[in-house]
Design a protein around this motif. Structure first.
Motif, PDB file in Angstrom:
ATOM      1  N   ARG A  62       0.676  -1.061  -0.070  1.00  0.00           N
ATOM      2  CA  ARG A  62       0.043   0.041   0.112  1.00  0.00           C
ATOM      3  C   ARG A  62       0.838   1.257   0.128  1.00  0.00           C
ATOM      4  N   ARG A  63       0.609   2.315  -0.979  1.00  0.00           N
ATOM      5  CA  ARG A  63       1.378   3.411  -1.011  1.00  0.00           C
ATOM      6  C   ARG A  63       0.217   4.220  -1.381  1.00  0.00           C
ATOM      7  N   SER A  64       0.512   5.530  -0.982  1.00  0.00           N
ATOM      8  CA  SER A  64      -0.477   6.767  -1.619  1.00  0.00           C
ATOM      9  C   SER A  64      -0.249   6.916  -3.012  1.00  0.00           C
ATOM     10  N   GLU A  65      -0.976   6.611  -4.006  1.00  0.00           N
ATOM     11  CA  GLU A  65      -0.709   6.704  -5.352  1.00  0.00           C
ATOM     12  C   GLU A  65      -1.657   7.950  -5.903  1.00  0.00           C
ATOM     13  N   ARG A  66      -1.180   9.083  -6.555  1.00  0.00           N
ATOM     14  CA  ARG A  66      -1.570  10.240  -7.110  1.00  0.00           C
ATOM     15  C   ARG A  66      -1.767  10.374  -8.451  1.00  0.00           C
ATOM     16  N   ASN A  67      -1.162   9.562  -9.293  1.00  0.00           N
ATOM     17  CA  ASN A  67      -1.175   9.624 -10.632  1.00  0.00           C
ATOM     18  C   ASN A  67      -2.012   8.420 -11.145  1.00  0.00           C
ATOM     19  N   CYS A 208      -5.498   7.021  -2.766  1.00  0.00           N
ATOM     20  CA  CYS A 208      -4.778   8.033  -1.896  1.00  0.00           C
ATOM     21  C   CYS A 208      -5.823   8.566  -0.996  1.00  0.00           C
ATOM     22  N   GLN A 209      -5.443   8.791   0.248  1.00  0.00           N
ATOM     23  CA  GLN A 209      -6.461   9.513   1.230  1.00  0.00           C
ATOM     24  C   GLN A 209      -6.302  10.806   1.006  1.00  0.00           C
ATOM     25  N   VAL A 210      -7.413  11.543   1.420  1.00  0.00           N
ATOM     26  CA  VAL A 210      -7.649  12.998   1.082  1.00  0.00           C
ATOM     27  C   VAL A 210      -8.272  13.772   2.392  1.00  0.00           C
ATOM     28  N   GLY A 211      -7.382  14.475   3.030  1.00  0.00           N
ATOM     29  CA  GLY A 211      -7.898  15.366   4.193  1.00  0.00           C
ATOM     30  C   GLY A 211      -8.251  16.777   3.818  1.00  0.00           C
ATOM     31  N   ALA A 212      -7.395  17.179   2.663  1.00  0.00           N
ATOM     32  CA  ALA A 212      -7.417  18.553   2.519  1.00  0.00           C
ATOM     33  C   ALA A 212      -8.687  18.989   1.286  1.00  0.00           C
ATOM     34  N   PHE A 213      -9.852  19.715   2.025  1.00  0.00           N
ATOM     35  CA  PHE A 213     -10.799  19.923   1.032  1.00  0.00           C
ATOM     36  C   PHE A 213     -11.432  21.132   1.660  1.00  0.00           C
TER      37      PHE A 213
HETATM   38  C1  LIG Z   1      -5.374  12.358   7.282  1.00  0.00           C
HETATM   39  C2  LIG Z   1      -4.897  12.003   6.228  1.00  0.00           C
HETATM   40  C3  LIG Z   1      -4.856  13.040   5.434  1.00  0.00           C
HETATM   41  C4  LIG Z   1      -4.442  12.901   4.002  1.00  0.00           C
HETATM   42  N1  LIG Z   1      -4.575  14.084   2.894  1.00  0.00           N
HETATM   43  C5  LIG Z   1      -3.910  14.062   1.820  1.00  0.00           C
HETATM   44  C6  LIG Z   1      -4.397  14.905   0.781  1.00  0.00           C
HETATM   45  O1  LIG Z   1      -5.174  15.701   1.010  1.00  0.00           O
HETATM   46  N2  LIG Z   1      -3.856  14.970  -0.345  1.00  0.00           N
HETATM   47  C7  LIG Z   1      -2.649  13.795  -0.422  1.00  0.00           C
HETATM   48  O2  LIG Z   1      -2.068  14.079  -1.657  1.00  0.00           O
HETATM   49  N3  LIG Z   1      -2.351  13.000   0.424  1.00  0.00           N
HETATM   50  C8  LIG Z   1      -2.949  13.168   1.610  1.00  0.00           C
HETATM   51  N4  LIG Z   1      -2.554  11.988   2.573  1.00  0.00           N
HETATM   52  C9  LIG Z   1      -1.939  10.993   2.096  1.00  0.00           C
HETATM   53  C10 LIG Z   1      -0.372  11.140   2.727  1.00  0.00           C
HETATM   54  O3  LIG Z   1       0.368  12.238   2.388  1.00  0.00           O
HETATM   55  C11 LIG Z   1       0.452   9.895   2.808  1.00  0.00           C
HETATM   56  O4  LIG Z   1      -0.239   8.897   3.554  1.00  0.00           O
HETATM   57  C12 LIG Z   1       1.815  10.082   3.570  1.00  0.00           C
HETATM   58  O5  LIG Z   1       2.732  10.984   2.685  1.00  0.00           O
HETATM   59  C13 LIG Z   1       2.475   8.802   3.784  1.00  0.00           C
HETATM   60  O6  LIG Z   1       2.643   8.005   2.503  1.00  0.00           O
HETATM   61  P1  LIG Z   1       1.779   6.686   2.095  1.00  0.00           P
HETATM   62  O7  LIG Z   1       0.460   6.938   2.398  1.00  0.00           O
HETATM   63  O8  LIG Z   1       2.232   6.277   0.878  1.00  0.00           O
HETATM   64  O9  LIG Z   1       2.587   5.655   3.154  1.00  0.00           O
HETATM   65  C14 LIG Z   1      -3.536  12.027   3.704  1.00  0.00           C
HETATM   66  C15 LIG Z   1      -2.903  11.143   4.707  1.00  0.00           C
HETATM   67  C16 LIG Z   1      -3.832  11.152   5.929  1.00  0.00           C
HETATM   68  C17 LIG Z   1      -3.769   9.883   6.837  1.00  0.00           C
END
Ligand SMILES: Cc1cc2nc3c(=O)[nH]c(=O)nc-3n(C[C@H](O)[C@H](O)[C@H](O)COP(=O)(O)O)c2cc1C
Length: 241
Positions: A62-67, A208-213
């Motif tokens: 699992r990794r945050s993927e944005r593309n 990817c999780q998103v908290g910024a909105f």
């Molecule tokens: C509460 C929370 C909010 C987040 N909001 C954003 C976001 O708005 N945009 C984004 O690109 N990533 C967001 N992320 C992803 C984090 O940037 C990411 O989990 C972190 O850099 C670690 O990388 P990984 O998820 O690949 O392990 C969020 C993660 C969490 C847990």
């Protein structure tokens, strides 16, 4: 203004203040959100409850993927991610339990699915009907760009095959926990979103999780009033390779 500090301080449990409040069972809020029967309803594919990748390997990958490629996800992938996030796993006489834990078993989190590109589904805002594992079409149209704008311009929400918006119906949790409910809704949402992220890996998808909105803008897209129900978290899901 230190709202965050106030929230943390005012929602503390103290031994001398935690009196024996009895619960008003007659006033317990309903656990499920319903829509008028005339709205279009889409059964989701039967979820696979036993297969999928091994847990440790999913965690490793699992990794945050944005593309994301602007490609379609299968209906099975959508079904699997939704079920993993919030599907029912145990039915007892009075209660239904789900894949993710919830403080007091009160399940205050609602799941909306903003579909951009999923096989067999028209683009739109859908609501996940937990007890019947189905989606109700709340609003037809492509809301990906609007959601990306609401998320401070994060383009991944436009390119994702679908986005999940998690909202809280606060009264469900407040009924028992009063002000401390505000702590629990975010913990509930975290569990749910992690389940979705691991399911995405199992389906070969990125998330990817998103908290910024901008809260008001996301509330408007899902049709929440911002007070009794408000958006708290999102997850984008898409094709990465
Ligand atoms: C509460 C929370 C909010 C987040 N909001 C954003 C976001 O708005 N945009 C984004 O690109 N990533 C967001 N992320 C992803 C984090 O940037 C990411 O989990 C972190 O850099 C670690 O990388 P990984 O998820 O690949 O392990 C969020 C993660 C969490 C847990």
């Amino acid at each position: 203004m230190n709202y965050g500090d106030d929230f943390q301080r005012l929602s503390r449990y103290n031994r001398d203040k935690l009196g024996g409040r009895s619960l008003d069972w007659a006033a317990k809020p309903g656990q499920y959100k319903t829509y008028p029967p005339e709205l279009e309803r889409f059964e989701l594919e039967k979820p696979d409850r036993n297969g999928g990748g091994p847990l440790y390997s999913l965690l490793q990958h699992r990794r945050s993927e944005r593309n994301y490629k602007t490609a379609a996800v299968s209906a099975a992938g959508l079904s699997q991610v939704l079920w993993s996030a919030q599907g029912v796993t145990l039915r007892t006489e009075h209660h239904q339990f789900r894949t993710a834990p919830s403080a007091g078993g009160l399940f205050p989190i609602e799941t909306y699915c903003i579909i951009n590109n999923v096989e067999g589904f028209k683009p739109g805002v859908y609501h996940y009907q937990v007890p019947i594992h189905a989606l109700v079409l709340v609003k037809e149209g492509n809301f990906g760009l609007e959601l990306a704008r609401a998320a401070l311009g994060q383009k991944m929400l436009r390119d994702a095959s679908f986005n999940l918006v998690w909202s809280a119906v606060i009264e469900r949790s407040k009924w028992k926990y009063e002000q401390r409910a505000y702590r629990y809704i975010y913990l509930d949402a975290g569990h749910i979103a992690q389940n979705a992220a691991l399911a995405a890996v199992a389906c070969g998808l990125g998330s990817c999780q998103v908290g910024a909105f901008f809260d008001d803008e996301v509330d408007k897209i899902i049709g929440a009033d911002g007070e009794r129900e408000f958006s708290i978290y999102m997850t984008s899901v898409g094709v990465t390779h």
